[in-house]
Every structure is written in C-alpha cells, then in structure tokens.
Design a protein around this motif. Structure first.
Motif, PDB file in Angstrom:
ATOM      1  N   ALA A  22       0.852  -1.184   0.000  1.00 28.10           N
ATOM      2  CA  ALA A  22       0.000   0.000   0.000  1.00 28.10           C
ATOM      3  C   ALA A  22       0.888   1.235   0.000  1.00 28.10           C
ATOM      4  O   ALA A  22       2.099   1.156   0.233  1.00 28.10           O
ATOM      5  CB  ALA A  22      -0.927   0.007   1.223  1.00 28.10           C
ATOM      6  N   ALA A  23       0.268   2.382  -0.278  1.00 31.16           N
ATOM      7  CA  ALA A  23       1.006   3.643  -0.249  1.00 31.16           C
ATOM      8  C   ALA A  23       1.003   4.258   1.139  1.00 31.16           C
ATOM      9  O   ALA A  23       1.679   5.253   1.377  1.00 31.16           O
ATOM     10  CB  ALA A  23       0.407   4.627  -1.252  1.00 31.16           C
ATOM     11  N   VAL A  24       0.230   3.677   2.036  1.00 34.88           N
ATOM     12  CA  VAL A  24       0.200   4.117   3.434  1.00 34.88           C
ATOM     13  C   VAL A  24       0.519   2.907   4.297  1.00 34.88           C
ATOM     14  O   VAL A  24      -0.243   1.941   4.336  1.00 34.88           O
ATOM     15  CB  VAL A  24      -1.171   4.698   3.822  1.00 34.88           C
ATOM     16  N   VAL A  25       1.651   2.930   4.970  1.00 31.60           N
ATOM     17  CA  VAL A  25       2.103   1.782   5.756  1.00 31.60           C
ATOM     18  C   VAL A  25       2.656   2.259   7.084  1.00 31.60           C
ATOM     19  O   VAL A  25       2.971   3.437   7.265  1.00 31.60           O
ATOM     20  CB  VAL A  25       3.186   0.973   5.012  1.00 31.60           C
ATOM     21  N   SER A  26       2.770   1.328   8.023  1.00 27.93           N
ATOM     22  CA  SER A  26       3.389   1.642   9.302  1.00 27.93           C
ATOM     23  C   SER A  26       4.903   1.458   9.186  1.00 27.93           C
ATOM     24  O   SER A  26       5.385   0.751   8.294  1.00 27.93           O
ATOM     25  CB  SER A  26       2.822   0.740  10.394  1.00 27.93           C
ATOM     26  N   LEU A  77       8.904  -2.895 -17.054  1.00 26.74           N
ATOM     27  CA  LEU A  77       8.731  -2.511 -15.654  1.00 26.74           C
ATOM     28  C   LEU A  77       9.981  -2.810 -14.851  1.00 26.74           C
ATOM     29  O   LEU A  77      10.817  -3.638 -15.235  1.00 26.74           O
ATOM     30  CB  LEU A  77       7.518  -3.192 -15.024  1.00 26.74           C
ATOM     31  N   ALA A  78      10.088  -2.118 -13.730  1.00 22.84           N
ATOM     32  CA  ALA A  78      11.168  -2.330 -12.776  1.00 22.84           C
ATOM     33  C   ALA A  78      10.586  -2.184 -11.377  1.00 22.84           C
ATOM     34  O   ALA A  78       9.676  -1.378 -11.148  1.00 22.84           O
ATOM     35  CB  ALA A  78      12.297  -1.326 -12.992  1.00 22.84           C
ATOM     36  N   GLU A  79      11.119  -2.965 -10.436  1.00 23.53           N
ATOM     37  CA  GLU A  79      10.652  -2.936  -9.059  1.00 23.53           C
ATOM     38  C   GLU A  79      11.758  -2.384  -8.163  1.00 23.53           C
ATOM     39  O   GLU A  79      12.889  -2.851  -8.206  1.00 23.53           O
ATOM     40  CB  GLU A  79      10.240  -4.333  -8.594  1.00 23.53           C
ATOM     41  N   PHE A  80      11.377  -1.397  -7.364  1.00 20.24           N
ATOM     42  CA  PHE A  80      12.309  -0.793  -6.421  1.00 20.24           C
ATOM     43  C   PHE A  80      11.881  -1.185  -5.009  1.00 20.24           C
ATOM     44  O   PHE A  80      10.746  -0.902  -4.599  1.00 20.24           O
ATOM     45  CB  PHE A  80      12.316   0.728  -6.579  1.00 20.24           C
ATOM     46  N   PHE A  81      12.777  -1.825  -4.269  1.00 14.34           N
ATOM     47  CA  PHE A  81      12.452  -2.340  -2.945  1.00 14.34           C
ATOM     48  C   PHE A  81      12.912  -1.353  -1.871  1.00 14.34           C
ATOM     49  O   PHE A  81      14.078  -0.946  -1.838  1.00 14.34           O
ATOM     50  CB  PHE A  81      13.116  -3.701  -2.725  1.00 14.34           C
ATOM     51  N   LEU A  82      11.990  -0.995  -0.989  1.00  6.25           N
ATOM     52  CA  LEU A  82      12.301  -0.180   0.187  1.00  6.25           C
ATOM     53  C   LEU A  82      12.092  -1.084   1.397  1.00  6.25           C
ATOM     54  O   LEU A  82      10.960  -1.400   1.759  1.00  6.25           O
ATOM     55  CB  LEU A  82      11.393   1.047   0.259  1.00  6.25           C
ATOM     56  N   GLU A  83      13.183  -1.500   2.013  1.00  7.66           N
ATOM     57  CA  GLU A  83      13.107  -2.477   3.099  1.00  7.66           C
ATOM     58  C   GLU A  83      13.034  -1.777   4.452  1.00  7.66           C
ATOM     59  O   GLU A  83      13.845  -0.909   4.765  1.00  7.66           O
ATOM     60  CB  GLU A  83      14.330  -3.398   3.063  1.00  7.66           C
ATOM     61  N   GLY A  84      12.021  -2.165   5.245  1.00  3.87           N
ATOM     62  CA  GLY A  84      11.856  -1.592   6.579  1.00  3.87           C
ATOM     63  C   GLY A  84      11.750  -0.085   6.555  1.00  3.87           C
ATOM     64  O   GLY A  84      12.553   0.611   7.178  1.00  3.87           O
ATOM     65  N   VAL A  85      10.762   0.440   5.848  1.00  3.78           N
ATOM     66  CA  VAL A  85      10.666   1.882   5.640  1.00  3.78           C
ATOM     67  C   VAL A  85      10.549   2.636   6.966  1.00  3.78           C
ATOM     68  O   VAL A  85       9.990   2.131   7.947  1.00  3.78           O
ATOM     69  CB  VAL A  85       9.478   2.246   4.728  1.00  3.78           C
ATOM     70  N   THR A  86      11.082   3.831   6.971  1.00  3.56           N
ATOM     71  CA  THR A  86      11.001   4.719   8.124  1.00  3.56           C
ATOM     72  C   THR A  86      10.208   5.960   7.738  1.00  3.56           C
ATOM     73  O   THR A  86       9.935   6.206   6.557  1.00  3.56           O
ATOM     74  CB  THR A  86      12.403   5.134   8.592  1.00  3.56           C
ATOM     75  N   GLU A  87       9.854   6.756   8.732  1.00  2.00           N
ATOM     76  CA  GLU A  87       9.103   7.978   8.453  1.00  2.00           C
ATOM     77  C   GLU A  87       9.926   8.957   7.613  1.00  2.00           C
ATOM     78  O   GLU A  87       9.365   9.793   6.908  1.00  2.00           O
ATOM     79  CB  GLU A  87       8.656   8.625   9.759  1.00  2.00           C
ATOM     80  N   ALA A  88      11.252   8.844   7.680  1.00  3.05           N
ATOM     81  CA  ALA A  88      12.102   9.722   6.871  1.00  3.05           C
ATOM     82  C   ALA A  88      11.974   9.412   5.380  1.00  3.05           C
ATOM     83  O   ALA A  88      12.280  10.261   4.536  1.00  3.05           O
ATOM     84  CB  ALA A  88      13.559   9.589   7.303  1.00  3.05           C
ATOM     85  N   ARG A 119      -0.066   5.943  12.904  1.00  2.00           N
ATOM     86  CA  ARG A 119      -1.441   6.396  13.111  1.00  2.00           C
ATOM     87  C   ARG A 119      -1.737   7.549  12.163  1.00  2.00           C
ATOM     88  O   ARG A 119      -0.963   8.504  12.082  1.00  2.00           O
ATOM     89  CB  ARG A 119      -1.654   6.823  14.563  1.00  2.00           C
ATOM     90  N   LEU A 120      -2.838   7.448  11.454  1.00  3.11           N
ATOM     91  CA  LEU A 120      -3.230   8.469  10.491  1.00  3.11           C
ATOM     92  C   LEU A 120      -3.858   9.671  11.201  1.00  3.11           C
ATOM     93  O   LEU A 120      -4.354   9.543  12.324  1.00  3.11           O
ATOM     94  CB  LEU A 120      -4.221   7.879   9.488  1.00  3.11           C
ATOM     95  N   PRO A 121      -3.855  10.841  10.547  1.00  5.30           N
ATOM     96  CA  PRO A 121      -4.454  12.029  11.162  1.00  5.30           C
ATOM     97  C   PRO A 121      -5.944  11.830  11.445  1.00  5.30           C
ATOM     98  O   PRO A 121      -6.627  11.067  10.768  1.00  5.30           O
ATOM     99  CB  PRO A 121      -4.237  13.121  10.108  1.00  5.30           C
ATOM    100  N   ARG A 122      -6.421  12.509  12.467  1.00  2.00           N
ATOM    101  CA  ARG A 122      -7.830  12.395  12.878  1.00  2.00           C
ATOM    102  C   ARG A 122      -8.747  12.945  11.788  1.00  2.00           C
ATOM    103  O   ARG A 122      -8.503  14.024  11.244  1.00  2.00           O
ATOM    104  CB  ARG A 122      -8.038  13.159  14.179  1.00  2.00           C
ATOM    105  N   PRO A 123      -9.838  12.227  11.462  1.00  2.78           N
ATOM    106  CA  PRO A 123     -10.800  12.748  10.480  1.00  2.78           C
ATOM    107  C   PRO A 123     -11.801  13.685  11.140  1.00  2.78           C
ATOM    108  O   PRO A 123     -11.860  13.797  12.373  1.00  2.78           O
ATOM    109  CB  PRO A 123     -11.493  11.474   9.980  1.00  2.78           C
ATOM    110  N   SER A 124     -12.594  14.334  10.315  1.00  2.00           N
ATOM    111  CA  SER A 124     -13.700  15.155  10.803  1.00  2.00           C
ATOM    112  C   SER A 124     -15.014  14.462  10.469  1.00  2.00           C
ATOM    113  O   SER A 124     -15.102  13.707   9.505  1.00  2.00           O
ATOM    114  CB  SER A 124     -13.657  16.546  10.163  1.00  2.00           C
ATOM    115  N   LEU A 125     -16.033  14.703  11.262  1.00  3.03           N
ATOM    116  CA  LEU A 125     -17.354  14.104  11.044  1.00  3.03           C
ATOM    117  C   LEU A 125     -18.387  15.215  11.094  1.00  3.03           C
ATOM    118  O   LEU A 125     -18.516  15.914  12.111  1.00  3.03           O
ATOM    119  CB  LEU A 125     -17.649  13.048  12.099  1.00  3.03           C
TER     120      LEU A 125
END
Length: 269
Positions: free
Chosen positions: A47-51, A90-101, A134-140
């Motif tokens: 996914a494009a959003v991961v921990s 196509l080409a695959e680029f691996f990002l192992e153990g991603v960090t917030e940086a 943790r994702l930002p808080r949504p509004s309702l």
C-alpha cells in the motif's frame, strides 16, 4: 610507418576512454520530453500508506520497452534508486523496513537506448508514500440534503486526508461498527434513516491493504431528533464549571455575612 599507426591508435583509445569517463552515469534531463516518450505508471505494494518497518515495493511500468528505470523523490535531484533492464516494461524498487524519513512524494522515469544520451521519459504521476503508525484524525459532519432529494435520510461525512481508504462509522454506546465504506476520495458519506438517526456518532479510517494503520477517532457528533447536528457536550467539564461557580457564590455570601457581623459587633457599646 607502423610506429605512427600504433601512436594514432593509442591516441584514439585515450580520447575515447576520457570521453566515456567524463560522461559518467546518465542523469535525468528535466526539460520537457517529446510526446514519443510518454509517462510511466508508479504503484506501491502492499500500500502507499504503511506503518514503519514494513517492506514496500514501488513498481514503475512503462508503456513501451525500456533499458533503464529511475526512482526520484520530490526535493532531490539525483535518483533515489535506478535499475538497468533489458527490453523490459517494468522495474521494481524495494524499500526495506521503511522509516518515516522515507515518506514523501515519488515519481519514476525510464529511458531507451534509441533515445539521445541522458534523455528520460516524462515523469509518472506522483505517488504519496505515507509512513506512519497512526493516520491524522478525520472530521465528522452532517451534510445538508439537496432540495430535490426527499428528506427521509441524513448523511454523515467522515473526511480524512488520504485517498483510497476504508471508513468506519460508529454510534456511541454500540460496540459493533454501524457502517463500512471504501472510497477513492479522502471522504465517505454514510446515509442514515432520519427516523433512527438521532444519537451520537464517531468515525475513523484505515488503509485497505494494511488495516492495522488506523486513524484517531473523530470528535463526536450529536444528531438531535429534529435532525440538527452539533458537537458532543463535555458534561464533566460543564459540571466542574458549575460547581466552581456555585462555590464562588457561597464564598462571596459567607464573606458578606462575616463583614456584616463585624460591622454590627463594632457598633455595640
């Protein structure tokens, strides 16, 4: 004569080697490429959003065979990663153990040996990689019903900041979720029957591929029996304020009584 030919060959070899060394690795050309160099597609797995700590694969797919692919991050001129291929799309680029940086906006390009030296394709559409626990808080909020629609439903919109999420609506006091919705846009509208809508609600959202990456719960929203909506009331804080005011009034009354009693005592002979 043979000596002259040998010297000429040595000179040519030295010139060719120096030219190749001066060229170095191919670097991207940021001028607008011609239409014959269409942009590739860039996608993220899982996914494009991961921990943090998750392995992420960024796949760059070209509309035609290529000889080299490069991955770029917004704000950096040099490629983050590059890959030589042989007539692949196509080409695959691996990002192992991603960090917030490593979070940020990425795009990719490809090149072909049929093109001029150092020329790359147009960039792919940007892919936003979000690395967070943790994702930002949504509004309702409650949406106003259009005039042309019957007023038998109430719609609650849970709005986050990220696309392609799964949204969950809860009624406060009930353990099970009230509704689930998947949405390509960064919000989801939950329809509720107006007759049963009154109550207090909250919502959150999470990624489709990684449901363990959750947002915070939204602030509570209160739907009244007449269909009106307002934020939930913090009764604890209100009660504390009322108690504080009552105590202040009692202290003021006690002070007045004591002052009056002292004045009366001094007036006695």
């Amino acid at each position: 004569m043979a000596l002259v030919l040998i010297l000429q060959l040595l000179t040519l070899c030295t010139t060719w080697t120096g030219t190749q060394g001066a060229r170095g690795p191919r670097t991207p050309v940021y001028s607008e490429p011609p239409p014959s160099h269409p942009k590739p597609w860039l996608r993220a797995q899982p996914a494009a959003v991961v921990s943090p700590g998750i392995n992420v694969t960024l796949t760059c797919q070209a509309p035609q065979v290529a000889w080299r692919f490069a991955l770029f991050k917004s704000g950096e001129t040099a490629p983050v990663l590059s890959q030589e291929v042989f007539l692949k799309q196509l080409a695959e680029f691996f990002l192992e153990g991603v960090t917030e940086a490593q979070a940020g906006s990425y795009h990719c390009r490809y090149s072909s040996q049929l093109w001029a030296q150092g020329v790359w394709s147009q960039p792919s559409d940007a892919l936003e990689l979000l690395v967070t626990a943790r994702l930002p808080r949504p509004s309702l909020v409650a949406l106003s019903a259009p005039a042309e629609t019957p007023g038998d439903t109430v719609s609650l919109r849970c709005a986050g900041r990220v696309r392609n999420m799964s949204f969950v609506l809860y009624r406060v006091g009930e353990a099970a979720p009230l509704q689930y919705l998947e949405a390509a846009q960064p919000w989801a509208d939950f329809p509720l029957p107006r007759a049963s809508a009154p109550g207090t609600y909250t919502c959150y959202y999470h990624t489709l591929a990684a449901p363990y990456v959750l947002s915070e719960r939204s602030e509570q929203l209160v739907i009244s029996p007449d269909g009106g909506a307002s934020g939930s009331v913090d009764y604890t804080r209100g009660n504390l304020v009322r108690l504080g005011l009552a105590g202040l009034v009692l202290v003021s009354l006690a002070t007045l009584v004591l002052w009056d009693w002292r004045s009366w005592s001094r007036a006695q002979p």
